[in-house]
Design a protein around this motif. Structure first.
Motif, mmCIF file in Angstrom:
data_model
loop_
_atom_site.group_PDB
_atom_site.id
_atom_site.type_symbol
_atom_site.label_atom_id
_atom_site.label_comp_id
_atom_site.label_asym_id
_atom_site.label_seq_id
_atom_site.Cartn_x
_atom_site.Cartn_y
_atom_site.Cartn_z
ATOM 1 N N MET A 103 -46.030 2.935 20.997
ATOM 2 C CA MET A 103 -46.769 4.220 20.338
ATOM 3 C C MET A 103 -48.107 4.404 20.771
ATOM 4 S SD MET A 103 -44.382 5.297 18.027
ATOM 5 C CE MET A 103 -45.266 6.516 17.246
ATOM 6 N N LYS A 104 -48.402 3.670 21.713
ATOM 7 C CA LYS A 104 -50.156 3.707 22.139
ATOM 8 C C LYS A 104 -50.182 5.079 23.056
ATOM 9 C CE LYS A 104 -51.608 -0.830 21.999
ATOM 10 N NZ LYS A 104 -51.542 -2.229 22.718
ATOM 11 N N GLY A 105 -51.349 5.614 22.880
ATOM 12 C CA GLY A 105 -51.830 6.920 23.601
ATOM 13 C C GLY A 105 -51.223 8.171 23.002
ATOM 14 N N LYS A 106 -50.695 7.854 21.659
ATOM 15 C CA LYS A 106 -49.859 9.130 21.149
ATOM 16 C C LYS A 106 -50.787 9.665 19.773
ATOM 17 C CE LYS A 106 -45.522 7.901 22.358
ATOM 18 N NZ LYS A 106 -43.964 7.493 22.015
ATOM 19 N N GLY A 107 -52.089 9.041 19.811
ATOM 20 C CA GLY A 107 -52.832 9.550 18.559
ATOM 21 C C GLY A 107 -52.699 8.606 17.280
ATOM 22 N N VAL A 108 -52.022 7.709 17.203
ATOM 23 C CA VAL A 108 -51.545 6.804 16.213
ATOM 24 C C VAL A 108 -52.993 5.753 15.851
ATOM 25 C CG1 VAL A 108 -50.361 4.806 15.164
ATOM 26 C CG2 VAL A 108 -49.161 6.818 16.447
ATOM 27 N N GLY A 109 -53.839 5.585 16.855
ATOM 28 C CA GLY A 109 -54.804 4.585 16.545
ATOM 29 C C GLY A 109 -55.796 5.414 15.834
ATOM 30 N N GLN A 110 -56.145 6.745 16.425
ATOM 31 C CA GLN A 110 -57.112 7.623 15.679
ATOM 32 C C GLN A 110 -56.639 7.838 14.219
ATOM 33 O OE1 GLN A 110 -58.001 10.979 18.066
ATOM 34 N NE2 GLN A 110 -58.810 12.113 16.207
ATOM 35 N N LEU A 111 -55.166 8.061 13.923
ATOM 36 C CA LEU A 111 -54.671 8.444 12.732
ATOM 37 C C LEU A 111 -55.151 7.203 11.639
ATOM 38 C CD1 LEU A 111 -53.084 11.015 11.903
ATOM 39 C CD2 LEU A 111 -50.874 9.617 12.418
ATOM 40 N N VAL A 134 -66.417 -2.859 11.747
ATOM 41 C CA VAL A 134 -65.177 -3.315 12.369
ATOM 42 C C VAL A 134 -65.645 -4.390 13.502
ATOM 43 C CG1 VAL A 134 -63.972 -1.278 12.680
ATOM 44 C CG2 VAL A 134 -65.600 -1.608 14.646
ATOM 45 N N ASP A 135 -64.689 -5.411 13.846
ATOM 46 C CA ASP A 135 -64.907 -6.488 14.630
ATOM 47 C C ASP A 135 -63.991 -6.153 15.856
ATOM 48 O OD1 ASP A 135 -66.779 -8.500 13.737
ATOM 49 O OD2 ASP A 135 -65.257 -8.945 12.324
ATOM 50 N N ALA A 136 -64.677 -5.711 16.989
ATOM 51 C CA ALA A 136 -63.860 -5.314 18.152
ATOM 52 C C ALA A 136 -63.137 -6.636 18.833
ATOM 53 C CB ALA A 136 -64.676 -4.331 18.986
ATOM 54 N N LYS A 137 -62.131 -6.869 19.220
ATOM 55 C CA LYS A 137 -61.868 -8.163 19.621
ATOM 56 C C LYS A 137 -62.154 -8.190 21.337
ATOM 57 C CE LYS A 137 -56.709 -7.094 20.964
ATOM 58 N NZ LYS A 137 -57.207 -7.088 22.283
ATOM 59 N N ASP A 138 -62.016 -7.114 21.904
ATOM 60 C CA ASP A 138 -62.466 -7.218 23.539
ATOM 61 C C ASP A 138 -62.976 -5.731 23.671
ATOM 62 O OD1 ASP A 138 -60.353 -5.321 23.418
ATOM 63 O OD2 ASP A 138 -59.023 -6.752 24.048
HETATM 64 C C1 LIG Z 1 -57.210 0.281 20.385
HETATM 65 C C2 LIG Z 1 -55.715 0.855 19.904
HETATM 66 C C3 LIG Z 1 -55.697 0.670 18.320
HETATM 67 C C4 LIG Z 1 -55.878 2.328 20.487
HETATM 68 O O1 LIG Z 1 -54.777 3.073 19.766
HETATM 69 P P1 LIG Z 1 -53.889 4.413 20.362
HETATM 70 O O2 LIG Z 1 -53.003 4.882 19.350
HETATM 71 O O3 LIG Z 1 -53.387 4.095 21.725
HETATM 72 O O4 LIG Z 1 -55.007 5.322 20.455
HETATM 73 P P2 LIG Z 1 -55.064 6.824 20.355
HETATM 74 O O5 LIG Z 1 -53.838 7.438 21.036
HETATM 75 O O6 LIG Z 1 -55.195 7.225 18.823
HETATM 76 O O7 LIG Z 1 -56.390 7.176 20.970
HETATM 77 C C5 LIG Z 1 -57.583 8.232 20.294
HETATM 78 C C6 LIG Z 1 -58.490 8.327 21.182
HETATM 79 O O8 LIG Z 1 -59.086 6.929 21.640
HETATM 80 C C7 LIG Z 1 -59.162 7.035 22.942
HETATM 81 N N1 LIG Z 1 -58.896 5.578 23.293
HETATM 82 C C8 LIG Z 1 -57.596 5.091 22.937
HETATM 83 N N2 LIG Z 1 -57.729 3.473 23.304
HETATM 84 C C9 LIG Z 1 -59.071 3.484 24.042
HETATM 85 C C10 LIG Z 1 -59.714 2.587 24.615
HETATM 86 N N3 LIG Z 1 -59.231 1.373 24.782
HETATM 87 N N4 LIG Z 1 -60.984 2.733 25.127
HETATM 88 C C11 LIG Z 1 -61.407 4.148 24.929
HETATM 89 N N5 LIG Z 1 -60.900 5.141 24.083
HETATM 90 C C12 LIG Z 1 -59.681 4.767 23.876
HETATM 91 C C13 LIG Z 1 -58.147 7.878 23.329
HETATM 92 O O9 LIG Z 1 -58.190 8.193 24.842
HETATM 93 C C14 LIG Z 1 -58.112 8.814 22.513
HETATM 94 O O10 LIG Z 1 -59.087 9.971 22.837
HETATM 95 P P3 LIG Z 1 -59.050 11.452 22.658
HETATM 96 O O11 LIG Z 1 -58.427 11.673 21.200
HETATM 97 O O12 LIG Z 1 -60.438 12.166 23.018
HETATM 98 O O13 LIG Z 1 -57.901 11.741 23.489
HETATM 99 C C15 LIG Z 1 -54.595 0.436 20.396
HETATM 100 O O14 LIG Z 1 -54.472 0.292 21.962
HETATM 101 C C16 LIG Z 1 -54.326 -1.203 20.183
HETATM 102 O O15 LIG Z 1 -53.749 -1.424 19.099
HETATM 103 N N6 LIG Z 1 -54.870 -2.204 20.854
HETATM 104 C C17 LIG Z 1 -54.446 -3.619 20.733
HETATM 105 C C18 LIG Z 1 -55.333 -4.070 19.420
HETATM 106 C C19 LIG Z 1 -56.682 -3.560 19.241
HETATM 107 O O16 LIG Z 1 -57.420 -3.809 20.434
HETATM 108 N N7 LIG Z 1 -57.125 -3.241 18.291
HETATM 109 C C20 LIG Z 1 -58.547 -2.948 18.097
HETATM 110 C C21 LIG Z 1 -59.072 -3.567 16.938
HETATM 111 S S1 LIG Z 1 -59.536 -5.460 17.182
#
Ligand SMILES: CC(C)(COP(=O)(O)OP(=O)(O)OC[C@H]1O[C@@H](n2cnc3c(N)ncnc32)[C@H](O)[C@@H]1OP(=O)(O)O)[C@@H](O)C(=O)NCCC(=O)NCCS
Length: 173
Positions: A103-111, A134-138
């Motif tokens: 599901m990555k890159g489809k806006g789910v993280g933003q949601l 938040v604690d960013a893991k990387d």
């Molecule tokens: C990080 C994570 C949550 C992003 O989820 P996603 O569904 O792919 O992200 P989205 O599609 O909702 O992206 C939303 C916006 O964030 C941006 N984005 C997503 N991942 C990004 C990244 N790693 N770095 C910078 N920007 C990012 C997208 O380009 C998008 O920007 P836009 O709205 O301007 O187009 C996902 O990649 C993930 O689960 N990673 C592994 C776990 C993790 O790292 N969790 C973070 C907390 S520790």
């Protein structure tokens, strides 16, 4: 609730949710959802929320929230000087947030993130929290949160925060 028009639902993690196949690319975040999140939610040490696409119950993304504290000395000086001089301040912590690789890159993280911020703002009406942490893991996770205007704490650059005032502005304009 997710934005109107999206096919997804976000709810408190329950017994019927299918977590077994969830795979976000981080073994630790997968293991937490598979083995720990339900217990933590039941014992009220974290609240886990999951995103599904109805009518299915397969988890496509999740996040957790809990109450926490931040040392005032770790906030940027410009913000700290506008606040009362307490050594620690209340915050809401997004402990984990992850999206299934399919599901990555489809806006789910933003949601998920916006849902977490909205819930945190609503909760802060009754139990004060001056920011979401938040604690960013990387580095990739850090960039993701910075994309949404999160700012680093002074001594812990992977620990980021967004002031509740900024969050209120997102939802009450
Ligand atoms: C990080 C994570 C949550 C992003 O989820 P996603 O569904 O792919 O992200 P989205 O599609 O909702 O992206 C939303 C916006 O964030 C941006 N984005 C997503 N991942 C990004 C990244 N790693 N770095 C910078 N920007 C990012 C997208 O380009 C998008 O920007 P836009 O709205 O301007 O187009 C996902 O990649 C993930 O689960 N990673 C592994 C776990 C993790 O790292 N969790 C973070 C907390 S520790």
């Amino acid at each position: 609730m997710p934005a109107p028009g999206t096919p997804y639902r976000i709810a408190v993690l329950g017994k019927t949710h299918d977590r077994a196949t969830f795979n976000c690319g981080s073994a630790a975040l997968d293991r937490y959802l598979h083995q720990q999140a339900r217990q933590d939610t039941e014992k009220r040490v974290a609240a886990a929320f999951v995103l599904v696409e109805p009518p299915g119950l397969r988890v496509l993304g999740y996040y957790t929230l809990c109450a926490s504290l931040v040392n005032a000395s770790e906030l940027p000086a410009t913000l700290a000087k506008k606040l009362p001089r307490y050594p620690q301040l209340p915050v809401t912590l997004i402990g984990r947030l992850a999206v299934d690789q399919n599901m990555k890159g489809k806006g789910v993280g933003q949601l998920l993130l916006l849902d977490a911020l909205r819930r945190s703002l609503e909760a802060a009406v009754n139990i004060a929290a001056m920011a979401v942490l938040v604690d960013a893991k990387d580095e990739a996770a850090e960039t993701f949160y910075r994309h949404f205007s999160f700012l680093p704490l002074q001594q812990q650059p992977r620990r980021l925060f967004l002031p509740m005032k900024t969050i209120a502005g997102l939802f009450h304009d």
